[in-house]
Design a protein around this motif. Structure first.
Motif, short mmCIF file in Angstrom:
data_model
loop_
_atom_site.label_atom_id
_atom_site.label_comp_id
_atom_site.label_asym_id
_atom_site.label_seq_id
_atom_site.Cartn_x
_atom_site.Cartn_y
_atom_site.Cartn_z
N ASP A 1 -17.47 -18.27 70.74
CA ASP A 1 -17.88 -17.41 69.63
C ASP A 1 -16.86 -16.28 69.44
OD1 ASP A 1 -20.05 -16.61 67.74
OD2 ASP A 1 -20.02 -14.80 69.00
N SER A 2 -16.49 -15.63 70.55
CA SER A 2 -15.61 -14.48 70.35
C SER A 2 -14.19 -14.90 69.98
CB SER A 2 -15.65 -13.53 71.54
OG SER A 2 -15.05 -14.11 72.63
N LEU A 3 -13.79 -16.11 70.35
CA LEU A 3 -12.45 -16.58 69.96
C LEU A 3 -12.47 -17.29 68.60
CD1 LEU A 3 -11.07 -17.94 73.37
CD2 LEU A 3 -10.55 -15.76 72.27
N GLY A 4 -13.65 -17.41 68.02
CA GLY A 4 -13.78 -18.05 66.71
C GLY A 4 -13.43 -19.53 66.73
N MET A 5 -13.75 -20.21 67.83
CA MET A 5 -13.46 -21.65 67.91
C MET A 5 -14.45 -22.43 67.06
SD MET A 5 -12.63 -22.26 71.90
CE MET A 5 -11.12 -21.71 72.66
N PRO A 6 -14.02 -23.61 66.55
CA PRO A 6 -14.92 -24.39 65.69
C PRO A 6 -16.11 -24.94 66.48
CG PRO A 6 -12.95 -25.65 66.24
CD PRO A 6 -12.75 -24.27 66.77
N THR A 7 -17.18 -25.25 65.78
CA THR A 7 -18.32 -25.89 66.45
C THR A 7 -17.97 -27.36 66.68
OG1 THR A 7 -19.26 -26.23 64.27
CG2 THR A 7 -20.15 -24.39 65.54
N GLY A 8 -18.77 -28.05 67.47
CA GLY A 8 -18.48 -29.45 67.79
C GLY A 8 -17.68 -29.54 69.07
N ARG A 9 -17.18 -30.75 69.35
CA ARG A 9 -16.48 -30.98 70.62
C ARG A 9 -15.15 -30.22 70.65
NH1 ARG A 9 -18.17 -35.08 73.98
NH2 ARG A 9 -16.13 -35.25 74.96
N ILE A 10 -14.88 -29.63 71.80
CA ILE A 10 -13.55 -29.02 71.98
C ILE A 10 -12.92 -29.58 73.25
CG2 ILE A 10 -13.83 -26.87 70.66
CD1 ILE A 10 -14.58 -25.47 73.28
N LYS A 11 -11.60 -29.44 73.37
CA LYS A 11 -10.89 -30.02 74.52
C LYS A 11 -11.11 -29.17 75.76
CE LYS A 11 -6.58 -31.16 72.47
NZ LYS A 11 -6.41 -30.41 71.40
N LEU A 12 -10.80 -29.76 76.93
CA LEU A 12 -11.03 -29.06 78.19
C LEU A 12 -10.30 -27.72 78.25
CD1 LEU A 12 -12.32 -28.96 81.04
CD2 LEU A 12 -10.28 -30.11 81.87
N ASP A 13 -9.01 -27.72 77.82
CA ASP A 13 -8.28 -26.45 77.95
C ASP A 13 -8.84 -25.39 77.00
OD1 ASP A 13 -7.29 -27.70 75.72
OD2 ASP A 13 -5.17 -27.41 76.20
N GLU A 14 -9.40 -25.83 75.87
CA GLU A 14 -10.04 -24.86 74.98
C GLU A 14 -11.32 -24.31 75.61
OE1 GLU A 14 -8.82 -26.22 70.50
OE2 GLU A 14 -10.11 -27.56 71.65
N LYS A 15 -12.06 -25.22 76.24
CA LYS A 15 -13.28 -24.78 76.95
C LYS A 15 -12.92 -23.76 78.02
CE LYS A 15 -16.44 -28.69 76.90
NZ LYS A 15 -16.90 -29.82 77.67
#
Ligand code: GLU
Length: 395
Positions: A76-90
């Motif tokens: 949320d604070s990084l403004g990442m998109p909803t849905g699946r994200i990659k491990l390094d993004e997680k």
């Protein structure tokens, strides 16, 4: 149906009674309870839970929280998109969110004069004996200080292969490692049903589960079924880890403002009973190493201390043999070589050699750091009874 495994009748208050008696309680909190994508961090809910924690502590209990939420908060604070994200993004999200999460717990507990401590664990910290001893000792010390450890997976440094992946199982491992009496999973459902209650009006609630049979596992659905998205499959996996380690497990509805108070007032829940006492489970775990890696011989004073349930100090050791690391299983024998006990070494063999007969005040000048007072801590010692001793002598 295995009548012994499921107990539909005598459920009333079973979870509540267990909680009343418990000395050490682990509470697992999922991301969905803490964070709402529309309204953000659920600080009011956290305040309610903190009040519940304070009530447990006033009743003399020690409390450990296992809290998810770092990824949800960070995304949320990084403004990442909803849905699946990659491990390094997680992992990036977790690194950002974990600071906020720890701070939020600190603030929620502060009005009750309770301090929080952040503990980030990877699976090997609970499974590798050396790391297990370190993590357990640190948490033990925090609990002695009245602190509430707030545990999460160390998401930033773990890879897919070495992840717990879900905090239900992490919580079960923590509860086992800390010999807790009960693990409470705060969920979005008030326990286990014989089929998915969201899809079947006739789904029956199961209040007490004495055995996790295949039939029970089927009730949780497979990891990919829709029911499992509520996480019942991982909760049952957690129940198996917990109950075979001597920890009872409760699944209850966490969505109310003070879920533990609700439990005390008889809210519906499912209780998975423990298979054995936590102390017996720990002894089994200590002895589960297939071989001992070394032996220490001890003097008569140390023999007496050992039989009195005390730790083994280097001062009472007369001889060290074998090549062992911290956390390895070693034999503890008297002067005649009769094995009296087995335990997990607090020092590796080189240091143990150097510390023979020494007092803890001198440790620093000998090994270069202050170190621990015990060569084998009392919690990590299993006294051998006659039969076990004989078996060891014969082998
Ligand atoms: N460790 C993850 C987090 O804090 C959550 C894992 C889980 O919820 O099971 O976001």
């Amino acid at each position: 149906m295995n009548r012994g495994a499921l107990n539909h009748a005598s459920s009333d208050g079973a979870a509540h009674t267990l909680l009343t008696k418990a000395q050490r309680v682990v509470i697992k909190i999922g991301s969905a309870l803490l964070f709402d994508p529309k309204t953000g961090l659920q600080t009011d809910w956290m305040a309610g839970l903190a009040a519940d924690v304070a009530t447990l502590k006033q009743a003399g209990k020690q409390v450990i929280l296992v809290s998810s939420g770092s990824i949800a908060l960070g995304r949320d604070s990084l403004g990442m998109p909803t849905g699946r994200i990659k491990l390094d993004e997680k992992q990036a999200a977790a690194a950002t969110g974990q600071i906020q999460l720890a701070q939020a717990w600190m603030e929620a507990l502060r009005p009750h004069d309770i301090k929080a401590a952040q503990i980030l664990l990877a699976p090997e910290d609970t499974e590798t004996r050396r790391r297990h001893l370190n993590a357990r000792a640190t948490m033990q010390r925090l609990l002695d200080y009245g602190v509430v450890p707030v545990v999460n997976e160390n998401d930033t440094i773990t890879t897919y292969e070495i992840r717990f992946g879900d905090n239900d199982r992490l919580a079960a491992r923590v509860a086992a490692m800390m010999s807790a009496d009960v693990l409470i999973l705060l969920s979005d459902i008030d326990g286990l049903y014989h089929k998915n209650p969201r899809h079947h009006a006739d789904a029956r609630h199961i209040p007490v589960i004495d055995e996790i049979t295949d039939e029970v596992l089927q009730m949780g659905g497979s990891a990919n079924s829709d029911f499992a998205s509520g996480g019942m499959a991982t909760k049952l996996a957690a129940a198996r880890i917990a109950t075979t380690s001597g920890v009872a497990m409760i699944i209850c509805d966490g969505q109310t403002t003070a879920p533990l108070s609700a439990l005390s007032q008889g809210a519906r829940a499912s209780l998975f009973t423990a298979k054995l006492a936590p102390s017996t489970a720990r002894k089994n775990w200590i002895l589960s190493a297939l071989e001992t890696e070394g032996q220490v011989k001890i003097d008569s004073g140390a023999v007496g201390a050992l039989r009195g349930g005390k730790s083994l100090l280097p001062a009472g050791v007369t001889h060290v043999s074998g090549q062992f690391d911290r956390g390895d299983l070693i034999d503890i024998a008297d002067q005649e070589g009769v094995v009296l006990a087995r335990g997990l070494a607090g020092y590796a063999h080189e240091e143990a050699q150097q510390l023979i007969g020494q007092k803890s005040t001198d440790f620093e000048s000998i090994i270069g750091y202050e170190g621990r007072a015990e060569l084998v801590h009392a919690d990590d010692i299993v006294l051998m009874n006659g039969a076990e001793r004989q078996k060891t002598d014969e082998s």
